[in-house]
Design an enzyme around this catalytic site. Sequence first.
Site, PDB file in Angstrom:
ATOM      1  N   LYS A  20       5.404 -13.877   6.237  1.00  0.00           N
ATOM      2  CA  LYS A  20       6.190 -14.752   5.368  1.00  0.00           C
ATOM      3  C   LYS A  20       7.662 -14.609   5.752  1.00  0.00           C
ATOM      4  O   LYS A  20       8.554 -14.395   4.932  1.00  0.00           O
ATOM      5  CB  LYS A  20       5.961 -14.361   3.894  1.00  0.00           C
ATOM      6  CG  LYS A  20       6.560 -15.335   2.885  1.00  0.00           C
ATOM      7  CD  LYS A  20       5.912 -16.710   2.927  1.00  0.00           C
ATOM      8  CE  LYS A  20       6.493 -17.599   1.821  1.00  0.00           C
ATOM      9  NZ  LYS A  20       6.027 -18.999   1.936  1.00  0.00           N
ATOM     10  N   ASP A  27       1.267 -18.653   3.865  1.00  0.00           N
ATOM     11  CA  ASP A  27       0.668 -19.671   3.006  1.00  0.00           C
ATOM     12  C   ASP A  27       0.080 -20.813   3.827  1.00  0.00           C
ATOM     13  O   ASP A  27      -0.990 -21.348   3.503  1.00  0.00           O
ATOM     14  CB  ASP A  27       1.678 -20.184   1.972  1.00  0.00           C
ATOM     15  CG  ASP A  27       3.031 -20.539   2.574  1.00  0.00           C
ATOM     16  OD1 ASP A  27       3.409 -19.941   3.587  1.00  0.00           O
ATOM     17  OD2 ASP A  27       3.716 -21.410   2.014  1.00  0.00           O
ATOM     18  N   ASP A  69      -5.047  -8.795   3.019  1.00  0.00           N
ATOM     19  CA  ASP A  69      -5.997  -8.721   1.912  1.00  0.00           C
ATOM     20  C   ASP A  69      -6.367 -10.125   1.449  1.00  0.00           C
ATOM     21  O   ASP A  69      -7.547 -10.473   1.309  1.00  0.00           O
ATOM     22  CB  ASP A  69      -5.374  -7.925   0.765  1.00  0.00           C
ATOM     23  CG  ASP A  69      -6.400  -7.174  -0.062  1.00  0.00           C
ATOM     24  OD1 ASP A  69      -7.590  -7.181   0.303  1.00  0.00           O
ATOM     25  OD2 ASP A  69      -6.011  -6.561  -1.069  1.00  0.00           O
ATOM     26  N   TYR A  76       0.811  -1.217   0.000  1.00  0.00           N
ATOM     27  CA  TYR A  76       0.000   0.000   0.000  1.00  0.00           C
ATOM     28  C   TYR A  76       0.845   1.268   0.000  1.00  0.00           C
ATOM     29  O   TYR A  76       0.323   2.346  -0.258  1.00  0.00           O
ATOM     30  CB  TYR A  76      -0.936   0.000   1.216  1.00  0.00           C
ATOM     31  CG  TYR A  76      -2.344  -0.418   0.877  1.00  0.00           C
ATOM     32  CD1 TYR A  76      -2.588  -1.299  -0.164  1.00  0.00           C
ATOM     33  CD2 TYR A  76      -3.422   0.057   1.602  1.00  0.00           C
ATOM     34  CE1 TYR A  76      -3.870  -1.696  -0.471  1.00  0.00           C
ATOM     35  CE2 TYR A  76      -4.720  -0.326   1.293  1.00  0.00           C
ATOM     36  CZ  TYR A  76      -4.939  -1.207   0.261  1.00  0.00           C
ATOM     37  OH  TYR A  76      -6.214  -1.594  -0.058  1.00  0.00           O
TER      38      TYR A  76
END
Length: 420
Positions: free
Chosen positions: A229, A283, A307, A159
């Site tokens: 991550k 993930d 998101d 963003y």
Amino acid sequence: MSYDKIEVPDDGERITLVDEETGELDVPENPIIPILHGDGIGTDVGPAAQKVLDAAAEATGRSIAWMRVYGGESAREKYDENLPDDTVDAIREFRVAIKGPMTTPVGSGFRSLNVALRQTLDLYANVRPTYHLDGVPSPVKNPEEMDMITFRENTEDVYAGIEWEAGTDEVEQVREFLEEDMGVEDVLHDGPIGIGVKPISEFASKRLIREAFDYALANDRDSVTLVHKGNIMKFTEAQFRDWGYEVVEEEYGDEFITEDELWDEHDGERPEDTIVVKDRIADNMLQQLLTRTSDYSVIATMNLNGDYMSDAAGAQIGGLGIAPGVNYGHGRALAEPVHGSAPKYAGEDKVNPTAMILSGREMLDYLGWSDAADLVRDAVEETISSGKVTYDLHRQIEGGEKLATSEFADTVVENIEKLS
């Protein structure tokens, strides 16, 4: 403050900030609330939500003085620009607002107006509750197990929008800097390339994580999970996780325990009046939303992860037509649905306004009107569970009654009156 093309209602009062340090607000019984209907189907779902929120306020002895503000298509008609100062200044001054979906072109044109509003007003926490309503069709067997709220950082990560276009002098300067000055080798391919920067700061990470922890404490949630991550992005996403654990250790004391402590010291049994802090690789978390849904309650994560995850969670409870959202800043909130503007359905009085209505429910809760907020949820659930639904749900159920957008809102209002 005076406005060029916005009328300030004379039958309402301003919400004011009473504590600069905490962001505490003084909310009158008749607050002035800016509303931006939005693009596309916003012209349908915006008025529908207003009608329902008015009914909930009235049922609890209050009222809302709505102040129309403009963005996107409606702003271009009035101001010949996408996001006029009037709109930004009004939301800043009156502190709590609600907006419908806004259209953002892909790959070209202006950057997202949603992002622009969040960043301009420093609405740093994008908060997306995900819970199942009885009667909503779902692709999973037990959608009622989903009761999760995602705190998504709103100002950094993708963003921030820091990127350089392939083929420009600027991107070649960045490439040269990375390869020659920073020693980045064997990663950047020859030929045209676009390059972006992913900023993750201690300041932005910690204030977002505090919001998630404070919410968990205030709402008797049993866990907060930091999603990242960090196995790959060790100096951005892993650092977000580490800053989360620092916040727990330095600021919250015995109110939170880590997952390691839960198993090493308590054999997996959560002590009463404590909240477990977990962390998960992004993930892996996406599949655990399906396989271990009830294990997760409050999520704190960066922008892109949030998101993806909140949309995936929304699918489990029936889709984004049901999913609400709200953006929090310091003593400021802007409610908005998660879904897009779906311009091909604009003006057809057809689409499902539930996400916009439930976003309004989050706004009412932020105002401290929990009784009105509960009425909205209960009335929406009563309407849907009785089979009175818009076309998107009607095609998935048997024996229901298909309603227009406005008719659905009218039915929710009737149920508010019955329940109150």
